[in-house]
Design an enzyme around this catalytic site. Structure first.
Site, PDB file in Angstrom:
ATOM      1  N   CYS A  99       5.624   6.012   8.854  1.00  0.00           N
ATOM      2  CA  CYS A  99       4.557   5.773   7.860  1.00  0.00           C
ATOM      3  C   CYS A  99       4.199   7.047   7.107  1.00  0.00           C
ATOM      4  O   CYS A  99       3.433   6.985   6.142  1.00  0.00           O
ATOM      5  CB  CYS A  99       3.324   5.199   8.538  1.00  0.00           C
ATOM      6  SG  CYS A  99       3.735   4.038   9.840  1.00  0.00           S
ATOM      7  N   HIS A 146      -0.496  -1.295   2.843  1.00  0.00           N
ATOM      8  CA  HIS A 146       0.245  -0.193   3.476  1.00  0.00           C
ATOM      9  C   HIS A 146       1.751  -0.437   3.416  1.00  0.00           C
ATOM     10  O   HIS A 146       2.375  -0.773   4.413  1.00  0.00           O
ATOM     11  CB  HIS A 146      -0.246  -0.051   4.928  1.00  0.00           C
ATOM     12  CG  HIS A 146       0.386   1.057   5.699  1.00  0.00           C
ATOM     13  ND1 HIS A 146       0.874   2.217   5.114  1.00  0.00           N
ATOM     14  CD2 HIS A 146       0.598   1.208   7.043  1.00  0.00           C
ATOM     15  CE1 HIS A 146       1.366   3.008   6.064  1.00  0.00           C
ATOM     16  NE2 HIS A 146       1.215   2.416   7.231  1.00  0.00           N
TER      17      HIS A 146
END
Ligand SMILES: [Zn+2]
Lengths: 386, 155
Positions: free
Chosen positions: A85, A334
């Site tokens: 991420c 996200h």
């Protein structure tokens, strides 16, 4: 090392983009960034692309070259960066280092993830690879589960409550209402979060960032040349990165992300600033507990006080410190490879006074904080107007 | 999730016997096995060592949204366990209702099938942990267990 500035940034719309392919998203954000910078494609000398899981999900590898190809930038060098991420954050830092070193004057940095085409159990497997595949995912540990294990310790050690965690999601949804690129534009209440059903107790559905398609891009330029392109570039005054154990269980402490603390300390030292100097920060709220740990680890609040501070509204827009004005990962969405660069675009807009109804008054110093996995990578950048 | 056969075979010492490592220089234990001691690096003297099979629950959660391969097990408890040598390990807790699991609960290693592989791939086995009654009963079982028999019981 030369000073480096952002001379342009752009986002794709974040959300369920079933009409757009992986490469369409790259082009949407990349084109926006190039237009915002007011440059010609031939002035870009290299490209760095952040992407976590294109191989596992869409089946596409070699995406650095694909970025350059579909942005019409061949034959410049094109490099993919992957750190789960934090892929966007490390791509941004790779571009920063390439300009700071004097190797290039102008580089493009992009990040992308295409996630909503796939079943959530398959996405859980892909994201699970951000932790220790052989010792976490093998036993059924999803990412919500890893952060839930941290949350349970934080509750035990500091008295953090589920309502305190929920308040982060509530605040981020409120901010996202004013962000046209965000996945969600609906306000939610603490009751909504509390009633949203456990994903991995004590974390509930609305404590978790969603699955999102999206891309983000910035154009970096040596600061000495940046004002040729625009009058209001945003300087990256520090860019720091740190690592930690790949698996959560090998950490000494589970109520903080040590890599965040190390990267933040280095960034503050390089910028000669302290936490109270930061006006606006985009922090990595992949889960509500992650935002609480982030605002503690970045030094905005004492350890254990992040929960009460969130519940009291000290992180709301134009309060003590404005956290996640974009809506954060929770409400902007996200798309993992894009997130670290989206954060930089939001801070650029804030420092240029272009954040519209989510504008922080007199924002002078901004920060981005991007985390990979359960904290095995952290990237912390500090920005100010050039 | 499909695990290739060589991977399952390679991980037998670790997954069946909790084989980790010990550094004779700094006296620290590690799990999973690591060849390089992060404290001592080239000054480290690392050898294989089996971890104790008892410990206490350090943190826990109940997973309701599973990764593929675990759909038929939800909800399942997952914990970080602090073994009796202070090494922490992530594992599922078996044979206990959620209400009985607490931070500090005593647990002991069990040998179980892990996940739900598709029919054509090999079956993965590994460690899971069960609650045990008290400190007295755990003291008796503190030594590394004998090579566990691979009894197939899904938990
Ligand atoms: Zn050592």
């Amino acid at each position: 090392m030369r000073s480096v500035s952002i001379i342009g940034g752009g986002l794709s719309k974040f959300g369920e983009r079933w009409d757009k392919s992986f490469r369409d998203l790259v082009v949407e954000a990349g084109t926006a960034a190039v237009i915002d910078a007011g440059i010609e494609g031939r002035e870009i000398q290299a490209i760095y692309g952040g992407c976590m899981s294109s191989g596992r999900l869409v089946g596409q590898e070699h995406v650095g070259a694909l970025f350059a190809d579909f942005l019409g930038l061949n034959p410049i060098p094109a490099t993919r960066c992957e750190a789960a991420c934090a892929s966007g954050g490390v791509a941004l830092r790779a571009g920063y280092l390439a300009v700071a070193s004097g190797m290039y004057d102008v580089v493009a940095v992009g990040g992308v993830e295409k996630m909503t085409d796939f079943d959530s159990a398959d996405v859980a497997i892909a994201l699970g690879g951000a932790g220790d595949m052989e010792h976490e995912l093998f036993f059924g540990a999803t990412f919500p589960a890893l952060y839930a294990l941290m949350a349970r310790r934080h509750m035990l050690e500091y008295g953090t409550t589920e309502e305190m965690m929920a308040s982060c999601s509530v605040k981020n949804h409120k901010n996202a209402v004013h962000n046209p690129y965000a996945q969600y534009h609906n306000e939610i209440t603490i009751e909504d979060v509390m009633n949203s059903g456990y994903i991995a107790s004590p974390l509930k559905l609305l404590d978790c960032s969603p699955i999102t398609d999206g891309a983000a891009a910035v154009i970096l330029c040596a600061s000495e040349k940046a004002k040729k392109f625009r009058k209001d570039p945003v300087e990256i005054i520090a860019s720091s990165q740190a690592s930690d154990t790949i698996s959560l269980s090998n950490r000494h402490c589970m109520t903080e992300l040590h890599a965040t603390k190390v990267a933040a300390a280095d960034a503050y030292r390089r910028a000669n600033l302290k936490p109270s100097d930061i006006d606006v920060a985009e922090v990595h709220d992949c889960f509500s507990i992650a935002e609480i740990m982030a605002i503690e680890d970045l030094g905005f609040f004492d350890k254990g006080k992040g929960g009460p501070a969130s519940l009291e509204g000290l992180t709301a827009l134009n309060s003590e410190i404005s956290i996640n004005t974009s809506g954060g990962l929770k409400a902007t969405g996200h798309p993992v490879g894009a997130t670290g660069i989206k954060q930089a675009v939001e801070i650029m807009w804030q420092l240029q006074g272009k954040a519209d109804k989510r504008q922080v008054k007199d924002a002078e110093i901004g920060m981005t904080h991007n985390v990979g996995g359960s904290g095995a990578t952290a990237v912390v950048n500090i920005y100010k107007r050039l | 999730m499909k695990h290739p056969l060589p991977l399952i075979w390679r991980m037998i010492p670790e997954k069946y016997y909790l084989m980790g490592s010990h550094c004779a220089t700094c006296k620290n234990d590690f799990f999973p096995f690591r060849q390089i001691c992060p404290n001592c690096r080239r000054l480290g003297k690392v050898s294989e060592k089996r971890m104790p099979t008892t410990g206490t629950v350090y943190s826990f959660t109940e997973v309701s949204a599973p990764p593929s391969g675990f759909e038929f097990e939800v909800p399942y408890p997952l914990a970080i366990i602090e073994l009796d040598n202070k090494v922490k390990i992530l594992a599922q807790i078996i044979d206990a209702p959620m209400e009985k699991i607490r931070i500090g609960s005593r647990v002991q290693m069990r040998f179980r099938r892990v996940g739900d592989d598709d029919e054509e791939s090999a079956i993965s086995y590994g460690y899971k942990f069960a609650l045990i009654e008290d400190a007295a009963s755990s003291a008796k079982t503190d030594k590394p267990a004998k090579t566990p028999k691979p009894t197939v019981s899904k938990g």
